[in-house]
Design an enzyme around this catalytic site. Structure first.
Site, short mmCIF file in Angstrom:
data_model
loop_
_atom_site.label_atom_id
_atom_site.label_comp_id
_atom_site.label_asym_id
_atom_site.label_seq_id
_atom_site.Cartn_x
_atom_site.Cartn_y
_atom_site.Cartn_z
N TYR A 55 0.83 -1.22 0.00
CA TYR A 55 0.00 0.00 0.00
C TYR A 55 0.86 1.26 0.00
CZ TYR A 55 -4.14 -2.80 0.12
OH TYR A 55 -5.12 -3.68 -0.24
N ARG A 58 1.75 1.84 -3.58
CA ARG A 58 0.59 2.33 -4.36
C ARG A 58 0.26 3.77 -3.99
NH1 ARG A 58 -3.91 -1.95 -3.79
NH2 ARG A 58 -5.04 -0.56 -5.18
N ASN A 91 -12.44 1.75 -6.38
CA ASN A 91 -11.01 2.09 -6.43
C ASN A 91 -10.59 2.85 -5.18
OD1 ASN A 91 -11.15 0.98 -8.92
ND2 ASN A 91 -11.13 2.92 -10.04
N HIS A 108 -14.57 0.78 -1.09
CA HIS A 108 -13.48 -0.08 -0.61
C HIS A 108 -12.38 0.73 0.09
CE1 HIS A 108 -14.52 -3.56 -3.63
NE2 HIS A 108 -15.34 -3.51 -2.59
N CYS A 116 -6.77 3.85 12.83
CA CYS A 116 -6.07 3.37 14.04
C CYS A 116 -6.88 2.27 14.70
CB CYS A 116 -5.84 4.52 15.01
SG CYS A 116 -5.04 3.97 16.54
N SER A 177 -14.44 -6.10 -13.35
CA SER A 177 -14.58 -7.47 -13.85
C SER A 177 -15.85 -8.15 -13.34
CB SER A 177 -13.36 -8.30 -13.43
OG SER A 177 -13.26 -8.32 -12.02
N ASN A 201 -16.83 -1.66 -20.61
CA ASN A 201 -15.66 -2.42 -20.15
C ASN A 201 -14.84 -2.86 -21.36
OD1 ASN A 201 -14.62 -3.21 -17.56
ND2 ASN A 201 -14.87 -5.34 -18.15
N ALA A 219 -12.40 2.72 -21.54
CA ALA A 219 -13.21 3.70 -20.78
C ALA A 219 -12.87 5.13 -21.21
CB ALA A 219 -12.96 3.53 -19.29
C1 BJW Z 1 -10.89 -1.67 -18.70
C2 BJW Z 1 -9.76 -0.98 -19.10
C3 BJW Z 1 -10.00 0.19 -19.80
C4 BJW Z 1 -9.04 -2.69 -18.11
N1 BJW Z 1 -11.25 0.57 -20.03
N2 BJW Z 1 -12.12 -1.27 -18.95
C5 BJW Z 1 -18.71 -16.28 -2.72
C6 BJW Z 1 -19.75 -15.73 -3.45
C7 BJW Z 1 -20.06 -14.39 -3.30
C8 BJW Z 1 -19.34 -13.57 -2.46
C9 BJW Z 1 -18.30 -14.14 -1.74
C10 BJW Z 1 -17.99 -15.48 -1.87
N3 BJW Z 1 -16.93 -15.72 -1.06
C11 BJW Z 1 -16.57 -14.57 -0.45
C12 BJW Z 1 -17.40 -13.59 -0.85
C13 BJW Z 1 -17.36 -12.15 -0.47
C14 BJW Z 1 -16.15 -11.43 -1.03
C15 BJW Z 1 -16.03 -11.72 -2.52
O1 BJW Z 1 -16.65 -11.07 -3.35
N4 BJW Z 1 -15.20 -12.67 -2.91
C16 BJW Z 1 -15.04 -13.01 -4.33
C17 BJW Z 1 -13.61 -13.40 -4.59
C18 BJW Z 1 -16.05 -14.11 -4.67
N5 BJW Z 1 -16.37 -10.01 -0.81
C19 BJW Z 1 -16.02 -9.43 0.34
O2 BJW Z 1 -15.45 -10.03 1.23
C20 BJW Z 1 -16.43 -7.98 0.51
N6 BJW Z 1 -17.12 -7.83 1.74
C21 BJW Z 1 -18.28 -8.43 1.95
O3 BJW Z 1 -18.83 -9.15 1.11
O4 BJW Z 1 -18.84 -8.15 3.18
C22 BJW Z 1 -20.07 -8.79 3.54
C23 BJW Z 1 -21.30 -8.10 2.98
C24 BJW Z 1 -22.48 -8.78 3.00
C25 BJW Z 1 -23.63 -8.19 2.51
C26 BJW Z 1 -23.59 -6.91 2.00
C27 BJW Z 1 -22.41 -6.24 2.01
C28 BJW Z 1 -21.27 -6.85 2.48
C29 BJW Z 1 -15.20 -7.07 0.55
C30 BJW Z 1 -14.50 -7.02 -0.77
C31 BJW Z 1 -13.21 -6.18 -0.65
C32 BJW Z 1 -12.44 -6.14 -1.95
N7 BJW Z 1 -11.19 -5.53 -1.74
C33 BJW Z 1 -10.28 -5.36 -2.88
C34 BJW Z 1 -8.83 -5.00 -2.37
C35 BJW Z 1 -8.78 -3.78 -1.54
C36 BJW Z 1 -8.66 -2.52 -2.35
C37 BJW Z 1 -7.29 -2.34 -2.98
O5 BJW Z 1 -6.28 -2.84 -2.48
O6 BJW Z 1 -7.25 -1.67 -4.03
O7 BJW Z 1 -10.78 -4.35 -3.77
S1 BJW Z 1 -10.13 -6.80 -3.91
C38 BJW Z 1 -9.96 -5.93 -5.41
O8 BJW Z 1 -11.05 -6.33 -6.28
C39 BJW Z 1 -10.16 -4.44 -5.08
C40 BJW Z 1 -11.12 -4.01 -6.16
O9 BJW Z 1 -11.83 -2.86 -5.75
C41 BJW Z 1 -11.97 -5.23 -6.36
C42 BJW Z 1 -12.67 -5.28 -7.70
O10 BJW Z 1 -11.75 -5.35 -8.75
P1 BJW Z 1 -12.05 -4.59 -10.11
O11 BJW Z 1 -12.08 -3.14 -9.89
O12 BJW Z 1 -13.23 -5.19 -10.76
O13 BJW Z 1 -10.70 -4.89 -10.93
P2 BJW Z 1 -10.37 -6.13 -11.90
O14 BJW Z 1 -8.90 -6.10 -12.14
O15 BJW Z 1 -10.94 -7.38 -11.40
O16 BJW Z 1 -11.14 -5.78 -13.25
C43 BJW Z 1 -10.78 -4.66 -14.07
C44 BJW Z 1 -11.68 -4.66 -15.30
O17 BJW Z 1 -11.39 -3.50 -16.04
C45 BJW Z 1 -11.45 -5.87 -16.24
O18 BJW Z 1 -12.70 -6.44 -16.59
C46 BJW Z 1 -10.76 -5.26 -17.46
O19 BJW Z 1 -11.14 -5.88 -18.69
C47 BJW Z 1 -11.30 -3.84 -17.42
N8 BJW Z 1 -10.40 -2.87 -18.02
N9 BJW Z 1 -8.62 -1.74 -18.70
C48 BJW Z 1 -12.27 -0.22 -19.60
N10 BJW Z 1 -8.95 0.91 -20.27
#
Ligand code: BJW
Length: 241
Positions: A55, A58, A91, A108, A116, A177, A201, A219
């Site tokens: 972090y 980043r 993000n 997020h 803290c 994604s 996307n 985008a």
């Molecule tokens: C372009 C482009 C261009 C490229 N133009 N496009 C089983 C089933 C369902 C859920 C779960 C499960 N097991 C566990 C869970 C829950 C879990 C989860 O979802 N797990 C999955 C792996 C299944 N989720 C959680 O734990 C969340 N909390 C939670 O659920 O609490 C309980 C709750 C219950 C009820 C209601 C509410 C809550 C917390 C999730 C925390 C995610 N944290 C992260 C890391 C921290 C942040 C950081 O360090 O930056 O967040 S993980 C990471 O993934 C990050 C992102 O925000 C997140 C999403 O990723 P994103 O943004 O989609 O990126 P990519 O790389 O995956 O995709 C990029 C896309 O852009 C691609 O498609 C490219 O093609 C495209 N692209 N260039 C347009 N130029």
């Protein structure tokens, strides 16, 4: 249909053209680990130095990048859209606010904030956090973590987001994604409550089949086009107040 309330979800793809890496691309591993195995409170407890290094790097990178055309177009929409609008970003970078977006939620967390674990305060943070950072509120060292929502933790402002999704006429998902919940489920909530749904996307997301329309491409190109279209159609058909 009279279009008034808009919810926009953004993911890592919206910042890719600014030079920030996505999570699940060809290089979508985190320091040799799957992001799902490392971005957890358990991983932080096991190896805080590794997580801080990631972090800190980043956060430092933020100073070297600028908002791109997609961030700027969304800020323009925020400024010019007379109806309700909520931009929900997954993000943790600050490019939306630097572009000028105001009606913004970081579901997020943010690289520019610390939390803290001793006194539970959250505060602005610039520079490295490292292991021995001192809390500006209670003065304790070594108990500050990045204010980032990791797997297994509750994203921020879920009640507010859920209500906005239920009330929206249009839900737009940009550069994500669709691999991570609850954000991946927003399209279903909006749809069931009668909203139109659009994704923009580089490739069809995992939940692409749930959207009314998919626009595939960069985008930085497609978001300004879509914003222009939307504002043009609103100007030719003013909203009733
Ligand atoms: C372009 C482009 C261009 C490229 N133009 N496009 C089983 C089933 C369902 C859920 C779960 C499960 N097991 C566990 C869970 C829950 C879990 C989860 O979802 N797990 C999955 C792996 C299944 N989720 C959680 O734990 C969340 N909390 C939670 O659920 O609490 C309980 C709750 C219950 C009820 C209601 C509410 C809550 C917390 C999730 C925390 C995610 N944290 C992260 C890391 C921290 C942040 C950081 O360090 O930056 O967040 S993980 C990471 O993934 C990050 C992102 O925000 C997140 C999403 O990723 P994103 O943004 O989609 O990126 P990519 O790389 O995956 O995709 C990029 C896309 O852009 C691609 O498609 C490219 O093609 C495209 N692209 N260039 C347009 N130029």
């Amino acid at each position: 249909m009279d279009l008034r309330n808009i919810v926009i979800l953004t993911g890592a793809g919206v910042s890719a053209e600014s030079g920030l890496a996505t999570f699940r691309g060809p290089d979508g591993l985190w320091e040799g680990h799957k992001v799902e195995d490392v971005a957890t409170p358990e991983a932080f407890a096991r190896d805080p130095a590794l997580v801080h290094d990631f972090y800190d790097a980043r956060r430092a990178k933020l100073g070297t990048v600028e908002p791109n055309a997609a961030h700027r177009a969304l800020a323009r929409l925020d400024a010019e859209w007379a109806g309700e609008l909520l931009l929900v970003t997954q993000n943790v970078d600050d490019l939306h606010e630097r572009a000028g977006s105001k009606r913004l939620i970081h579901m997020h967390g943010a690289l520019t904030k610390g939390w803290c674990l001793r006194c539970n305060e959250r505060f602005d943070w610039a520079g490295p956090m490292g292991g021995a950072a001192e809390c500006p509120s209670c003065g304790t060292s070594g108990m500050v973590r990045p204010d980032i929502v990791w797997f297994g933790e509750m994203p921020y402002d879920m009640d507010l987001i859920d209500q906005a999704l239920r009330d929206c006429d249009l839900f737009v998902s940009i550069g994500t994604s669709g691999a991570v919940y609850p954000a991946a489920g927003f399209v279903q909530t909006a749809r069931y409550c009668g909203g139109q749904t659009l994704e923009i996307n580089l490739e069809p997301s995992l939940g692409s089949y749930m959207f009314d329309e998919s626009r595939i491409g960069r985008a930085g190109e497609l978001v300004p086009q879509w914003v222009e279209e939307l504002l043009q159609s609103a100007h030719s058909r003013p909203m009733s107040r």
